[in-house]
Write a protein that holds these residues in place. Structure first.
Motif, PDB file in Angstrom:
ATOM      1  N   SER A  31       0.871  -1.141  -0.030  1.00 42.81           N
ATOM      2  CA  SER A  31      -0.067   0.053   0.122  1.00 42.81           C
ATOM      3  C   SER A  31       0.870   1.248   0.156  1.00 42.81           C
ATOM      4  CB  SER A  31      -0.924   0.129   1.123  1.00 42.81           C
ATOM      5  OG  SER A  31      -0.165   0.055   2.327  1.00 42.81           O
ATOM      6  N   ARG A  99      -4.598   1.034  -2.022  1.00 40.44           N
ATOM      7  CA  ARG A  99      -3.590   0.555  -3.208  1.00 40.44           C
ATOM      8  C   ARG A  99      -4.695   0.618  -4.517  1.00 40.44           C
ATOM      9  NH1 ARG A  99      -0.510  -4.102  -4.640  1.00 40.44           N
ATOM     10  NH2 ARG A  99      -1.704  -5.368  -6.367  1.00 40.44           N
ATOM     11  N   ALA A 101      -3.795  -0.567  -7.543  1.00 45.12           N
ATOM     12  CA  ALA A 101      -3.801  -1.740  -8.465  1.00 45.12           C
ATOM     13  C   ALA A 101      -4.873  -2.777  -8.043  1.00 45.12           C
ATOM     14  CB  ALA A 101      -2.596  -2.108  -8.574  1.00 45.12           C
ATOM     15  N   THR A 102      -5.244  -3.651  -8.638  1.00 48.50           N
ATOM     16  CA  THR A 102      -6.249  -4.896  -8.093  1.00 48.50           C
ATOM     17  C   THR A 102      -5.241  -5.737  -7.280  1.00 48.50           C
ATOM     18  OG1 THR A 102      -7.505  -4.557 -10.144  1.00 48.50           O
ATOM     19  CG2 THR A 102      -7.654  -6.662  -8.968  1.00 48.50           C
ATOM     20  N   PRO A 103      -5.716  -6.097  -6.128  1.00 46.43           N
ATOM     21  CA  PRO A 103      -6.813  -5.750  -5.471  1.00 46.43           C
ATOM     22  C   PRO A 103      -6.822  -4.292  -4.762  1.00 46.43           C
ATOM     23  CG  PRO A 103      -5.760  -7.379  -4.383  1.00 46.43           C
ATOM     24  CD  PRO A 103      -4.847  -6.954  -5.315  1.00 46.43           C
ATOM     25  N   GLN A 104      -7.872  -3.481  -5.126  1.00 43.27           N
ATOM     26  CA  GLN A 104      -7.732  -2.134  -4.757  1.00 43.27           C
ATOM     27  C   GLN A 104      -8.305  -2.164  -3.255  1.00 43.27           C
ATOM     28  OE1 GLN A 104     -10.318  -0.046  -7.406  1.00 43.27           O
ATOM     29  NE2 GLN A 104      -8.657   0.225  -8.694  1.00 43.27           N
ATOM     30  N   TYR A 105      -7.953  -1.425  -2.368  1.00 43.81           N
ATOM     31  CA  TYR A 105      -8.490  -1.102  -1.235  1.00 43.81           C
ATOM     32  C   TYR A 105      -8.001   0.322  -0.740  1.00 43.81           C
ATOM     33  CZ  TYR A 105      -3.919  -2.698   0.452  1.00 43.81           C
ATOM     34  OH  TYR A 105      -2.325  -2.617   0.418  1.00 43.81           O
TER      35      TYR A 105
END
Length: 118
Positions: A31, A99, A101-105
């Protein structure tokens, strides 16, 4: 998932504080992390940012030369060293981990109060 700030408090002008942001429950090392603050009567503002690899954003003029962000991925923590504190630094300070990029959070901490006063 938790993002917890600590280290705030009451401090006299010219003194220092180090804020900590500790994470759990997600892949913190992937992250980016930013510190924001919300001063009384003001909108939330960005004060520091660091990429997952340790690259640091330019600091806003209001804190440049006084605040330093760093991270310790092994301990899932990001720090904000604040030196030469001024009364106008009084605010609630928030940590934000995200973050794109996949996976986003996108996670926010609950904030920690910093009060600079004599």
């Amino acid at each position: 998932v938790q993002l917890v700030e600590s280290g705030g408090g009451l401090v006299q002008p010219g003194r220092s504080l180090r804020l900590s942001c500790t994470a759990s429950g997600f892949s913190f090392s992937t992250s980016a992390v930013t510190w924001h603050r919300q001063r009384p009567g003001k909108e939330r503002e960005l004060v520091a940012g660091i990429s997952r690899t340790g690259g640091v954003l330019d600091y806003p003029d209001s804190v440049k030369g006084r605040f330093t962000i760093s991270r310790d991925n092994a301990n899932m923590a990001v720090y904000l060293q604040m030196n030469n504190l001024k009364p106008e630094d009084t605010a609630v300070y928030y940590c934000h981990a995200f973050r794109m990029a996949t996976p986003q959070y996108d996670y926010w901490g609950q904030g920690t109060q910093v009060t600079v006063s004599s």
